[in-house]
Write a protein that holds these residues in place. Structure first.
Motif, short mmCIF file in Angstrom:
data_model
loop_
_atom_site.label_atom_id
_atom_site.label_comp_id
_atom_site.label_asym_id
_atom_site.label_seq_id
_atom_site.Cartn_x
_atom_site.Cartn_y
_atom_site.Cartn_z
N ALA A 1 2.27 10.85 5.40
CA ALA A 1 2.80 12.08 4.83
C ALA A 1 4.14 12.48 4.78
CB ALA A 1 2.04 13.32 5.06
N GLU A 2 4.71 12.08 5.69
CA GLU A 2 6.33 12.51 5.77
C GLU A 2 7.05 11.63 5.07
OE1 GLU A 2 9.86 12.21 9.35
OE2 GLU A 2 7.86 12.02 9.82
N ARG A 3 7.13 10.24 4.84
CA ARG A 3 7.76 9.52 3.96
C ARG A 3 7.46 10.15 2.52
NH1 ARG A 3 6.61 5.29 7.63
NH2 ARG A 3 8.45 4.29 8.58
N ARG A 4 6.29 10.26 2.10
CA ARG A 4 5.78 10.57 0.99
C ARG A 4 6.42 11.86 0.46
NH1 ARG A 4 -0.27 9.75 0.50
NH2 ARG A 4 -0.04 10.70 -1.58
N ILE A 5 6.41 12.94 1.34
CA ILE A 5 6.90 14.17 0.93
C ILE A 5 8.35 13.98 0.54
CG2 ILE A 5 7.55 16.50 1.88
CD1 ILE A 5 4.67 16.27 3.32
N ARG A 6 9.20 13.12 1.73
CA ARG A 6 10.59 13.08 1.28
C ARG A 6 10.75 12.59 -0.10
NH1 ARG A 6 11.22 11.18 6.73
NH2 ARG A 6 11.49 9.18 5.91
N ASN A 7 9.95 11.39 -0.36
CA ASN A 7 10.02 10.55 -1.65
C ASN A 7 9.87 11.45 -2.84
OD1 ASN A 7 10.28 8.04 -3.03
ND2 ASN A 7 8.12 8.61 -3.91
N VAL B 1 0.89 -1.16 0.15
CA VAL B 1 0.03 -0.12 -0.03
C VAL B 1 1.03 1.44 -0.02
CG1 VAL B 1 -1.65 1.31 1.32
CG2 VAL B 1 -1.94 -1.18 0.84
N ARG B 2 2.01 1.41 0.94
CA ARG B 2 2.93 2.47 0.73
C ARG B 2 3.44 2.74 -0.44
NH1 ARG B 2 7.11 2.02 5.30
NH2 ARG B 2 5.39 2.17 6.55
N ASP B 3 3.99 1.43 -1.28
CA ASP B 3 4.65 1.57 -2.56
C ASP B 3 3.46 2.01 -3.44
OD1 ASP B 3 6.83 0.84 -1.45
OD2 ASP B 3 6.81 -1.21 -1.99
N MET B 4 2.36 1.61 -3.47
CA MET B 4 1.31 2.09 -4.30
C MET B 4 1.10 3.56 -4.24
SD MET B 4 -2.61 0.84 -4.07
CE MET B 4 -2.46 -0.86 -4.47
N GLU B 5 0.82 4.19 -2.82
CA GLU B 5 0.84 5.56 -2.86
C GLU B 5 1.81 6.22 -3.29
OE1 GLU B 5 -1.65 7.17 -1.83
OE2 GLU B 5 -2.95 5.50 -1.15
N MET B 6 3.39 5.87 -3.02
CA MET B 6 4.50 6.79 -3.51
C MET B 6 4.41 6.79 -4.87
SD MET B 6 7.20 6.03 -0.40
CE MET B 6 6.96 6.69 1.15
N SER B 7 4.45 5.41 -5.46
CA SER B 7 4.46 5.44 -6.77
C SER B 7 3.43 6.21 -7.69
CB SER B 7 4.22 3.87 -7.41
OG SER B 7 2.98 3.29 -7.19
N CYS B 8 2.21 6.35 -7.12
CA CYS B 8 1.41 7.18 -7.46
C CYS B 8 1.57 8.64 -7.54
CB CYS B 8 -0.05 6.87 -6.73
SG CYS B 8 -1.72 7.74 -7.57
N ASP B 9 2.07 9.31 -6.48
CA ASP B 9 2.83 10.50 -6.04
C ASP B 9 3.72 10.68 -7.26
OD1 ASP B 9 1.36 10.75 -3.84
OD2 ASP B 9 3.09 10.29 -2.76
N GLU B 10 4.81 9.73 -7.58
CA GLU B 10 5.72 9.77 -8.50
C GLU B 10 5.03 10.07 -9.96
OE1 GLU B 10 9.30 7.32 -6.36
OE2 GLU B 10 7.95 6.43 -7.78
N ALA B 11 4.09 9.46 -10.41
CA ALA B 11 3.29 9.39 -11.53
C ALA B 11 2.83 10.71 -11.74
CB ALA B 11 2.30 8.40 -11.68
N VAL B 12 2.33 11.38 -10.83
CA VAL B 12 1.75 12.72 -10.80
C VAL B 12 2.78 13.89 -11.09
CG1 VAL B 12 0.46 14.42 -9.39
CG2 VAL B 12 -0.15 12.25 -9.41
#
Length: 571
Positions: free
Chosen positions: A292-298, A243-254
């Motif tokens: 959010a913290e990990r996602r922002i860093r990513n 689920v974490r990789d799903m969210e972060m990969s979605c952030d990267e796609a955006v």
């Protein structure tokens, strides 16, 4: 060993495979921690496939083959300490379940040995029902989360702003602290009231990406697998990481879509909801902003890889998939089917010496409990699988699982009526130091088939051209002679009626409440004008319907025999 215990033991063995694959993926994921998260996300697809399917593929590059090499080297010293029983069965000094790569494919304290044959069976039964209860709890919680989400957003209203999305796909709600997507077939994006235009742009881009990638479906499948494998802690870790990789990969796609200039604004939108827990964090068909913290860093660190790097990462994922989705290939496994065929031939020939040589003490107890083995004698007189025609084998090896160390064999037992019945034998085996040993055995006789599943188990390849085909097997001459005697005799023989012949020759239950037969095409067979009719077989127990063609190949007043309905009329 009963069906429940055998099924659950196989599930436990499958858990070992899944655990090894998850550990391998976690290790590769750690190596890719600074790479785009879409590659880590792809890796979890490999785990999902392995959890659902055991692909019949072997490869020298299999992860399990590599682990098997280490196992053989580590076990070479221990092999000298093994003891040999009087029956010639090698027994390892260490407990088999202490090693995930145990050649016998057993679980500690739950192996198919004396514990399983004795006190282990009740333990397996209790654990089986505990496992079922756990599945029910996890699924119930998932259903509760979905219902709770639905109730939370029931007051939501359609967003009246231009978003570029279909009207009704974005809704505002005053009861949610952060945005999320809910739904499977027609997912809807829910946002809090009063969201600023810039923040809305980024949030809708993220959630729309989830919808385009069908992430709600993949998350639901992952949740269902989590429910099935709930007591494996590695599966929980895999679900959370996926689920974490799903969210972060979605952030990267955006970010890749909007450009690197959007990083600051996008990170600010994530920060705005950093301390607000969305109401559906664990719902199987919902997505919300979290971690959010990990996602922002990513997001801030994200850089689109160069073409050569992307190609290398794709190749790495393919290599991992090859290693995790294929099974080990060893010399012992290559000999396995030959050994199983030798076992089956000895079974047909009632060769007690070979049977005793190829079985462990536990398997011998299984044979004794089924009254197949008594003293120095094996089997009974009739019916029994026997072979007169070399082209009509008395057995068929249906499946061999070299990881779980199980095999299924179909036997065709004949009597001089003439008549053929089907037996299915399930064996557990071990390959230890080039010695093949049957460690557990169970035989099921299909002489009163009462369900569609039993019918398919007994006739997996249909009737025509198999050992059940009375037109091709070594009972053809006797059947033809019988047909002539029946046609020329007085009185009505059951085999002169296609329905009664189907019930008898296909070994169907005599109980009409379990098996119902009818001539499907309504052909009048009473006058003996037709030599082929279609018979529909209905099993009320599971609602299954099967169809066979009954043919009368030798005499228009003779007996009927079954053929596949798709094969046409026998000549």
């Amino acid at each position: 060993m009963g069906d429940i215990e055998e099924f659950f033991l196989n599930f436990l063995q499958r858990n070992q495979v899944v655990a090894i694959v998850i550990l391998a993926v976690l290790a590769v994921r750690f190596l890719l921690r600074n790479c785009p998260k879409k590659y880590s996300y792809w890796l979890w697809g490999i785990v999902g496939v392995r959890m659902m399917f055991d692909l019949p593929l072997s490869s020298p590059f299999s992860l399990f083959h590599l682990l098997g090499i280490f196992e053989e080297r580590a076990g070479s010293a221990a092999a000298a300490a093994q003891k040999v029983t009087p029956a010639g069965v090698q027994t390892p000094a260490a407990m088999p379940g202490q090693n995930l790569m145990d050649p016998a494919g057993k679980i500690a304290a739950l192996q198919t040995g004396s514990d399983l044959a004795g006190h282990g069976q009740p333990v397996l039964t209790v654990l089986f029902f505990l496992w079922i209860a756990g599945i029910a709890v996890v699924l119930s919680y998932g259903a509760y989360s979905c219902i709770k989400c639905r109730k939370t957003v029931r007051t939501a209203v359609i967003l009246n702003r231009q978003t570029g999305l279909q009207r009704g796909r974005v809704r505002e709600c005053d009861r949610i602290p952060s945005p999320f997507v809910l739904g499977l077939i027609r997912p809807v994006i829910y946002i809090p009231f009063g969201m600023e235009e810039d923040t809305l742009q980024y949030i809708l881009a993220h959630e729309s990406c989830h919808i385009r990638r069908h992430d709600p479906l993949w998350k639901l499948i992952a949740f269902l697998l989590l429910a099935v494998y709930w007591w494996n802690p590695l599966v929980w870790a895999a679900f959370l990481c996926m689920v974490r990789d799903m969210e972060m990969s979605c952030d990267e796609a955006v970010i890749a879509s909007l450009g690197y200039g959007a990083k600051k604004g996008y990170s600010a939108s994530l920060l705005a909801f950093a301390v607000k827990r969305h109401p559906c964090s664990f719902a199987p068909v919902a997505f919300g902003e979290g971690d959010a913290e990990r996602r922002i860093r990513n997001v801030l660190d994200f850089k689109k890889p160069r073409m050569w790097a992307a190609a290398a990462l794709t190749v790495l994922v393919i290599v991992v998939a090859t290693g995790c989705l294929t099974n080990q290939e060893s010399a012992a496994d290559q000999k396995t089917e030959e050994n199983i065929a030798q076992w089956a031939q000895a079974f047909c020939e009632r060769d007690t010496d070979v049977i005793l040589k190829m079985t462990s003490e536990d398997a011998q107890k299984d044979l004794e409990n089924q009254e197949l083995l008594y003293g120095k004698n094996f089997g009974w007189s009739s019916p029994w699988p026997w072979e007169e025609d070399p082209e009509a084998s008395c057995f068929q090896i249906r499946s061999v699982d070299t990881w779980a160390k199980t095999a299924e064999i179909l036997y065709y037992a004949k009597v001089s009526d003439p008549h053929v019945t089907v037996w299915k034998e399930t064996i557990h085996y071990a390959n230890e130091n080039d010695l093949f040993q049957v460690t557990g055995e169970r035989l099921k006789v299909y002489d009163a088939i009462a369900s569609g599943q039993e019918f398919d188990d007994a006739y997996p390849e249909g009737i025509s051209g198999t050992a059940m085909d009375y037109l091709t097997n070594n009972m053809k001459d006797m059947m033809e002679t019988l047909s002539g005697h029946v046609a020329g005799g007085s009185g009505k023989d059951p085999l002169q009626d296609p329905l009664q012949a189907a019930r008898q020759l296909l070994n169907l239950s005599e109980d009409d409440s379990e098996v119902q037969l009818a001539v499907k095409d309504g052909t009048d067979t009473e006058n003996g004008e037709d030599n082929a009719v279609s018979v529909q077989i209905t099993f009320p127990q599971d609602g299954a319907v099967r169809q066979v063609k009954m043919v009368r190949p030798w005499d228009e007043n003779g007996i009927w025999i079954p053929q596949d309905d798709t094969q046409g009329t026998a000549q």
